[in-house]
Design a protein around this motif. Structure first.
Motif, short mmCIF file in Angstrom:
data_model
loop_
_atom_site.label_atom_id
_atom_site.label_comp_id
_atom_site.label_asym_id
_atom_site.label_seq_id
_atom_site.Cartn_x
_atom_site.Cartn_y
_atom_site.Cartn_z
N LEU A 147 0.83 -1.21 0.00
CA LEU A 147 0.00 0.00 0.00
C LEU A 147 0.86 1.25 0.00
N GLY A 183 1.00 3.75 -2.96
CA GLY A 183 0.02 4.73 -2.52
C GLY A 183 0.38 6.16 -2.91
N ALA A 199 -4.84 7.36 -1.76
CA ALA A 199 -5.13 6.51 -0.60
C ALA A 199 -5.36 7.34 0.65
N VAL A 245 -11.11 6.39 3.12
CA VAL A 245 -9.94 7.17 2.72
C VAL A 245 -9.28 7.73 3.97
N LEU A 288 -1.95 6.11 7.56
CA LEU A 288 -2.04 5.16 6.45
C LEU A 288 -1.47 3.80 6.86
#
Length: 440
Positions: A155, A159, A251, A281, A296
């Motif tokens: 990710l 991202g 992201a 999100v 994140l």
């Protein structure tokens, strides 16, 4: 969440009954981990086979690999697989002799793991070692943590984060090295000016605004002191942010709230960002990119909605985490509401008011050192808390570690927060990224 693949490695002279038995047992154990891709096991015994197996993992778009040492192995075969994975997160797993259905089975896997552990250290390979039985819950927990870490690393690698403005109020720890973040941690930051968001918000159709208001109404209570024109202006920001996220495939997103929005535009983005966070999100404010990346990370490791808080004060071994007016409604108690922002010369608009649920939490901050990074984190018990100053979101957390240690390690006031204990996953991610951790 992406899955990791499995590569089975052995020696042609040792294949047969015992190996077949333990492969079946391990395959069954791994099936309990959702993020492991289980294909019919084929044990590779040569360099060429190891290369093909590693390429299959890459071509299947797996985010990592578990290399199972099924028996005694030759180092070159394992090395061929690791090198062909070309930096993809990998964990090499060997196991001791095991009693299976009344039969003691020793395939030589344990010896292979002990042997290759030396290779990993000596060659500084981008791989982790794991030694233990498939019947050990701790071993399976570590494998599960590895799969979450590998997925989160993926990710981060791919991202993109949208950043409107930059750090608010000259918060130095909110600044970051763009190139270092991209090269060492992964995400790309796409920077835009506040005007781009305001311009897009003012172009949002009225019907879209009304639809957004209905969504907010279903999510939380809106107090009577909220002026309709301010609510509409806020929901225009929400709709515009949604559009940017969809168009740019972000992201996460961060908006510099002060002072352009809080004093000049006279509508803070707190409620818009809070609602966006509940849509999946990662959302944050004040331009603190290291905090956004921390959020994140926790979102990827936990699969949950995440929030953040300023480390505002301490009493005993308890720390109060509290932002200004941002909090995803789904993370709060039933009393969460939208209201006019408290009277303050630095704020205008509406805010989320309420407290986080008093559950166990993990707090985390990615710290940028001089040319490097480390992860600062800890866990604690959320306590019943009152809104700060009667309105601002908050959670008092009784730390599992020492508040004195936290004070010594502070590298900024913002911390990402999520529910649960993510210690094992954070350590696994740090190993994948090759950065150290400091646990409070």
């Amino acid at each position: 969440m992406k899955k990791v693949g499995v590569i089975w490695i052995g020696h042609a002279d040792y294949l047969g009954g015992g190996v077949d038995t333990v492969v079946g047992e391990i395959q069954s154990a791994l099936s309990s981990i959702d993020s492991v891709g289980i294909d019919p096991p084929v044990v590779v015994t040569s360099d060429a086979q190891a290369v093909r197996a590693a390429r299959a993992v890459l071509q299947s778009d797996f985010c990592g690999a578990i290399l199972v040492l099924t028996s005694w192995v030759e180092c070159n075969v394992v090395m061929s697989a690791v090198k062909e994975l070309r930096g993809l997160p990998a964990i090499i797993w060997g196991f001791p002799s095991q009693n299976v259905r009344g039969q003691e089975i020793n395939t030589g896997s344990y010896v292979s793991a002990a042997m290759f552990s030396g290779v990993v250290k000596r060659a500084s390979l981008h791989a982790q070692m794991l030694i233990g039985s498939w019947e050990d819950a701790g071993v399976l927990a570590r494998l599960c943590a590895f799969t979450r870490a590998a997925s989160t690393a993926d990710l981060l690698f791919y991202g993109k984060i949208g950043l409107f403005g930059y750090t608010s109020m000259s918060i130095y720890p909110g600044t970051f090295d763009h190139v270092l973040l991209r090269s060492r941690i992964g995400p790309e930051v796409e920077h835009m000016d506040s005007y781009s968001l305001i311009s897009a918000a003012e172009a949002v159709p009225d019907e879209t605004v009304e639809e957004s208001i209905r969504l907010l109404t279903r999510t939380t209570q809106i107090q009577s002191n909220v002026q309709p024109e301010i609510l509409k202006k806020t929901m225009r920001l929400y709709a515009a942010l949604q559009s940017f996220v969809s168009e740019h495939h972000w992201a996460a997103v961060n908006v510099k709230c002060q002072y352009e929005f809080s004093k000049e535009y006279r509508v803070v983005p707190c409620v818009a960002l809070s609602l966006l966070a509940d849509s999946g999100v990662v959302a944050s404010c004040e331009g603190d990119m290291l905090n956004t990346v921390s959020m994140l990370i926790l979102g990827g490791l936990s699969g949950q909605t995440v929030t953040y808080g300023d480390s505002l004060t301490q009493f005993g071994n308890t720390v109060k985490f509290s932002p200004c007016g941002f909090m995803p409604p789904s993370m709060g108690c039933k009393t969460v509401r939208v209201q006019k922002f408290m009277a303050h010369p630095g704020f205008s608009g509406i805010q989320i008011s309420g407290v986080l649920r008093p559950e166990r939490v993990t707090y985390l901050r990615l710290v940028e050192d001089v040319g490097a990074y480390h992860l600062l984190y800890g866990t604690g018990a959320g306590k019943h808390t009152l809104p700060r100053d009667g309105c601002m979101p908050a959670l008092d957390v009784e730390l599992d570690g020492s508040v004195e240690t936290l004070c010594k390690e502070y590298a900024g006031q913002h911390f990402a927060l999520c529910y649960g204990d993510l210690s094992a996953e954070i350590e696994a991610l740090a190993a994948v990224l090759g950065i150290p951790t400091v646990q409070i």
